[in-house]
Design an enzyme around this catalytic site. Structure first.
Site, PDB file in Angstrom:
ATOM      1  N   ASP A   1       0.809  -1.209   0.000  1.00 29.78           N
ATOM      2  CA  ASP A   1       0.000   0.000   0.000  1.00 29.78           C
ATOM      3  C   ASP A   1       0.845   1.261   0.000  1.00 29.78           C
ATOM      4  O   ASP A   1       2.041   1.229   0.280  1.00 29.78           O
ATOM      5  CB  ASP A   1      -0.948   0.010   1.189  1.00 29.78           C
ATOM      6  CG  ASP A   1      -0.230  -0.027   2.532  1.00 29.78           C
ATOM      7  OD1 ASP A   1       0.798  -0.721   2.639  1.00 29.78           O
ATOM      8  OD2 ASP A   1      -0.691   0.642   3.477  1.00 29.78           O
TER       9      ASP A   1
ATOM     10  N   GLU B   1       0.090  -1.398   5.607  1.00 35.72           N
ATOM     11  CA  GLU B   1       1.205  -0.975   6.468  1.00 35.72           C
ATOM     12  C   GLU B   1       1.054   0.489   6.843  1.00 35.72           C
ATOM     13  O   GLU B   1       1.262   0.885   7.991  1.00 35.72           O
ATOM     14  CB  GLU B   1       2.534  -1.207   5.740  1.00 35.72           C
ATOM     15  CG  GLU B   1       3.777  -1.076   6.610  1.00 35.72           C
ATOM     16  CD  GLU B   1       4.404   0.303   6.603  1.00 35.72           C
ATOM     17  OE1 GLU B   1       5.432   0.495   7.282  1.00 35.72           O
ATOM     18  OE2 GLU B   1       3.885   1.216   5.917  1.00 35.72           O
TER      19      GLU B   1
END
Length: 368
Positions: A78, A139
């Site tokens: 991400d 994350e």
């Protein structure tokens, strides 16, 4: 050896794939297809179901000629917003954005380096150790993919995470714990022009509390910050509620606990002084971690960095990453830099020379 143009092409292809936190499925699908095309065993876990995302963490396994000292190479899928419709711009040895989005070098530069190193090992039929890959979800939104990762899905204990900023050569081996804090002050509403003495201004209470706190760099291993404050409305109303959010980080558990208590005391004392009330909520966002410099993975990282002509730069960092979570599951984690700069901003860029060096380092760590 490492194919520079293929590395850059893969990176550019990946940053064009939208992957905001919680919506990484398109990126995950790209990775799964890439690995399956190379006959690599790959699976996705169920972390996405637990964190409200549309995909989980990806784990892959490549059997080597030796099962001694297997290594996992990890990065996250991400990126932070704004990150939809990324238009990468090549400027010499830099790849940057057009100024409207983040680039996603954090952490697709890490993914690109891992994939290119693996590609070289496989196509050149280089003898290699057992290799595991871990690509995590969410994350950037609180390490949530790692927090919902099950260690049973990763049998090796040494993990190299390609997720540090700056020039290649950095080995981040120690990072702090973080405590998140939310405080709400309750005062009393009144008309500010007619009867202000009947009110208790929560802004004044919060201001008094904050003025007595320790904010900024408190010592070499401890920091504190007020991130957001909100409350109030019209100027003719005495504000009856104010909320602020804060964080405290420290490598030393005792110092972390001390500063939490100090902040709480400042809030309680201010509320008592002005006859208000306060709610103080703190929660551990992630624990600290430290990798021994005598560990196999640290020494292997140093060796690989030197093989590409760079002097290793061991570093204590102040930020959190998947390593904080994974290390506390019993893994030994080293965080390596990949040449990304100004991350989390629309000025983000990657130095392709340094990303190339990072891929070379990973190659040397994979090969026997």
């Amino acid at each position: 050896m490492v194919n520079r143009q293929r590395l850059i092409d893969n990176f550019i292809n990946m940053v064009k794939v939208d992957s905001p936190s919680g919506n990484e499925l398109e990126m995950a699908t790209w990775l799964i297809n890439y690995l399956k095309e190379r006959n690599i065993e790959v699976k996705m876990d169920s972390a996405g179901d637990k964190i409200g995302g549309n995909c989980g963490n990806i784990v892959a396994y490549i059997k080597g000629e030796s099962s001694e000292n297997p290594i996992c190479f990890a990065a996250h899928m991400d990126q932070v917003m704004p990150c939809l419709g990324v238009k990468p711009v090549i400027d010499g040895n830099l790849i940057k954005t057009d100024g409207t989005t983040t680039l996603g070098a954090d952490d697709k530069a890490g993914i690109a380096a891992i994939l290119e190193a693996l590609e070289c090992v496989l196509e050149d039929k280089v003898p290699h150790r057992d290799i595991y890959l871990l690509f995590t979800a969410c994350e950037e939104s609180g390490l949530n993919g790692a927090k919902n990762f099950k260690s049973e899905n990763l049998p090796c204990k040494d993990v190299v995470i390609l997720d540090a900023g700056g020039a290649t050569g950095v080995i981040a081996y120690k990072a702090p714990a973080q405590e998140t804090i939310k405080v709400t002050f309750h005062g009393k509403k009144a008309h500010a022009g007619i009867e202000p003495e009947k009110g208790i201004n929560a802004i004044v209470v919060a201001s008094h509390a904050i003025s007595n706190m320790h904010i900024g760099r408190l010592d070499e291993l401890t920091t504190s910050n007020i991130g957001r404050i909100e409350g109030g409305g019209a100027t003719n109303i005495v504000t009856d509620e104010v909320t602020f959010t804060a964080e405290i980080r420290s490598h030393v558990p005792k110092r972390l606990a001390e500063e939490i208590e100090h902040m709480k005391k400042c809030c309680v004392d201010a509320a008592e002084k002005f006859n208000a009330t306060c709610e103080f909520i703190n929660e551990n966002a992630y624990p600290s971690f430290e990798l021994s410099k005598d560990s196999y993975v640290f020494k292997l990282s140093e060796e690989a960095i030197r093989k590409v002509g760079i002097e290793p730069n061991p570093m204590i960092i102040g930020g959190g990453s998947d390593a904080n979570i994974i290390a506390n599951l019993g893994y030994r984690c080293a965080i390596l830099s990949v040449g990304m700069y100004e991350v989390h901003t629309v000025n983000e860029y990657v130095n392709t020379d340094e990303m190339y060096q990072a891929a070379q380092m990973v190659y040397h760590m994979m090969a026997l």
